[in-house]
Design an enzyme around this catalytic site. Structure first.
Site, short mmCIF file in Angstrom:
data_model
loop_
_atom_site.label_atom_id
_atom_site.label_comp_id
_atom_site.label_asym_id
_atom_site.label_seq_id
_atom_site.Cartn_x
_atom_site.Cartn_y
_atom_site.Cartn_z
N PHE A 1 -13.16 2.90 -3.24
CA PHE A 1 -11.92 3.11 -3.99
C PHE A 1 -10.92 2.00 -3.62
CE2 PHE A 1 -7.72 5.20 -4.42
CZ PHE A 1 -7.76 5.43 -5.77
N ASP A 2 -9.99 1.69 -4.53
CA ASP A 2 -9.05 0.55 -4.32
C ASP A 2 -8.37 0.58 -2.94
OD1 ASP A 2 -9.26 1.45 -6.94
OD2 ASP A 2 -7.15 1.12 -7.43
N LYS B 1 -6.45 15.59 -4.75
CA LYS B 1 -7.50 15.81 -5.74
C LYS B 1 -8.07 17.22 -5.51
CE LYS B 1 -6.94 11.23 -5.97
NZ LYS B 1 -7.33 10.28 -4.96
N ASP C 1 -15.90 9.59 1.86
CA ASP C 1 -14.57 9.53 1.25
C ASP C 1 -14.58 10.69 0.25
OD1 ASP C 1 -12.28 9.08 -0.16
OD2 ASP C 1 -12.71 6.99 -0.66
N HIS D 1 -0.85 -4.05 -12.20
CA HIS D 1 -0.82 -3.08 -13.29
C HIS D 1 0.37 -2.11 -13.22
CE1 HIS D 1 -3.04 -1.14 -10.07
NE2 HIS D 1 -2.84 0.03 -10.65
N ALA E 1 -12.38 12.75 -1.60
CA ALA E 1 -11.33 13.21 -2.51
C ALA E 1 -11.84 14.27 -3.49
CB ALA E 1 -10.74 12.03 -3.26
N TYR F 1 7.60 21.51 15.15
CA TYR F 1 7.18 20.11 15.29
C TYR F 1 5.80 20.02 15.91
CZ TYR F 1 7.44 15.12 16.16
OH TYR F 1 7.19 13.78 16.15
C1 LIG Z 1 -7.18 8.97 -4.47
C2 LIG Z 1 -8.26 8.45 -3.65
C3 LIG Z 1 -8.02 7.87 -2.41
C4 LIG Z 1 -6.63 7.62 -1.87
O1 LIG Z 1 -5.91 8.78 -1.74
P1 LIG Z 1 -4.33 8.88 -1.98
O2 LIG Z 1 -4.05 10.32 -1.71
O3 LIG Z 1 -4.03 8.46 -3.38
O4 LIG Z 1 -3.68 8.00 -0.98
C5 LIG Z 1 -9.10 7.43 -1.68
N1 LIG Z 1 -10.36 7.57 -2.14
C6 LIG Z 1 -10.62 8.13 -3.33
C7 LIG Z 1 -12.03 8.27 -3.80
C8 LIG Z 1 -9.59 8.59 -4.13
O5 LIG Z 1 -9.86 9.12 -5.33
#
Ligand SMILES: *Cc1c(COP(=O)(O)O)cnc(C)c1O
Length: 457
Positions: free
Chosen positions: A124-125, A257, A214, A449, A216, A72
């Site tokens: 990103f969304d 990613k 960010d 969507h 990813a 843990y």
């Molecule tokens: C996928 C993604 C996120 C969010 O990550 P999740 O692992 O899906 O929660 C944030 N920013 C970018 C650029 C992404 O491609």
């Protein structure tokens, strides 16, 4: 004769996939209300709905999972992950989270408050969601060129320094940080240049602001810098990555990613005050600091994934596959957002299904047609995804209407790319016979969507 290009790996384990008949697909898609998110994965032959968490782990990653320490607190898996992240990024403080949006949630809980303004390239969304849900503003300062789908420039994901400077001049005291998404997912997986990261750093410094990446697809971004930006040809991916992060103060990461794991994420930073602030939110939201929502074994797999995917050969194999699909589409004259990005091809549905009015959702119709043609699942990034205007409740038809074909990492071969290209060509060849689109019969208020129910017209 020069030897042709081939993958930098061979296959040790396979997973069967199944074809279906058109009749079966007609039935399944009708049952799914013409929404591919509602299909079962076994009803899909080639799945291009996302590259997130859908990659194949290597033998080394699977082997590392056996070393997972599930303690843990103080698990050795955490320290292996932390040391790898520090070695690759230079960031000393690391907080694991269960995925990327959780990293945003934890860090932004500390940094973003009502009235904050967060400038960057296209957010990103989920990033935007975590800013807007705190009654703050995500200010898009991407270069205008990103909006022109046919314009070919090497770094179409860049921040416009003039827009950023203006944002900081106007809102300086409300800006908690600048965020740069590498690669720029929303603009089509388009990269950001080192030069641009340097400019962002300089502007942020002028206003005494910090910069978050960010991250990813940070490794794919580094590949594009190596192959497109002058002065980086002879640097290794790891050297480029180190330099990219040296221009930032911290990162949020979706490990699904470029970490090539199925689930995971993290925050990393060089600043103790950010770490201390984020810590307070990690514990209630994610879990104790040395696991933060991840299994020990998953942290070990991620450590190895980060190491492998910051090697040139692995990235070259991946990006060349996306380019290969793009070249096949070029042969058939199928329009997509140019140049091809790192992780996906965005097919320009509004240039293909020209007879279908916006109100009947051309990109969703193309998504439906491609699935019916060959069982290939893409994803609409268009008018349905755009949701309705929160005030007028009208559909938002201002943006692009695209069919996104995401390529999972190390999963499909170029034979699969050929199937995708030819299936799309077959739809493309009969585009003038496709005169009607789809109609919404049920939708959620937000993020419609995923669950929208449609009827074919
Ligand atoms: C996928 C993604 C996120 C969010 O990550 P999740 O692992 O899906 O929660 C944030 N920013 C970018 C650029 C992404 O491609």
């Amino acid at each position: 004769m020069e030897l042709p290009f081939a993958e930098s790996w061979k296959i040790k384990m396979v997973e069967p996939i199944r074809k279906s008949t058109r009749e079966q697909r007609e039935k399944w898609l009708k049952e799914a209300h013409y929404n591919v998110f509602q299909l079962k994965s076994e009803q899909v032959y080639i799945d291009c709905i996302t590259d997130s968490g859908t990659g194949s782990m290597s033998d080394r990653q699977w082997a590392a999972m056996m070393m997972g320490d599930e303690s843990y607190a103080g698990a050795s898996s955490f320290f292996r992950l932390k040391d790898t992240i520090t070695r690759i990024t230079g960031f000393e403080y690391v907080i694991p989270t269960h995925q990327g949006r959780a990293a945003e949630n934890v860090l932004f809980s500390h940094l973003v408050t009502a009235g904050s303004v967060v400038p960057g390239n296209s957010h990103f969304d989920t990033t935007k969601g975590h800013i807007e849900s705190r009654k703050a503003t995500a200010l898009d300062c991407t270069i205008d060129e990103a909006k022109d789908t046919q314009l070919e420039i090497p770094f179409k994901g860049n921040v416009d320094p003039k827009k950023l400077e203006k944002a900081l001049a106007e809102h300086a005291d409300k800006v908690p940080f600048v965020i740069v998404t590498i690669t720029n997912n929303t603009a089509g997986g388009q990269p950001v240049s080192m030069q641009n990261l340097r400019e962002v750093r300089a502007i942020a410094d002028k206003y005494k602001k910090r910069v978050i990446l960010d991250s990813a697809r940070f490794a794919e971004n580094a590949y594009f810098i190596k192959t497109r930006e002058k002065g980086y040809e002879n640097k290794t991916i790891k050297e480029i990555v180190k330099e990219m992060f040296s221009l930032a103060d911290g990162m949020t990461m979706s490990a699904k990613k470029d970490g090539i794991v199925n689930m995971g994420g993290f925050i990393a930073t060089r600043h103790e005050d950010w770490y201390e602030g984020a810590k307070r939110f990690c514990i209630p939201f994610e879990g104790y600091l040395t696991y933060g929502g991840m299994n020990g074994r998953d942290m070990d797999a991620l450590a190895v994934g980060l190491d492998e995917n910051t090697e040139f050969e692995n990235l070259e194999t991946r990006i060349k596959q996306v380019e290969y699909l793009a070249k096949r589409l070029d042969e058939f004259g199928i329009p997509y957002q140019r140049p091809a990005g790192g992780h996906a091809i965005f097919v320009d549905a509004s240039r293909i299904l020209t007879e279908i009015p916006k109100e009947e959702f051309p990109a969703q119709t193309l998504t439906v047609e491609l699935y019916l043609e060959a069982g290939i699942r893409g994803c609409e990034i268009g008018y349905i995804l755009a949701d309705r205007d929160p005030v007028t409740r009208e559909n938002r038809f201002g943006g692009l209407d695209l069919l996104r074909l995401c390529i999972p990492r190390r999963v499909y071969t170029n034979n699969h790319m050929d199937v995708i290209a030819v299936a799309l060509k077959n739809v493309f060849d009969r585009r003038n016979q496709i005169k009607r689109g789809v109609k919404i019969v049920w939708e959620a208020e937000l993020m419609r969507h995923f669950t929208v129910q449609l009827e074919r017209l």
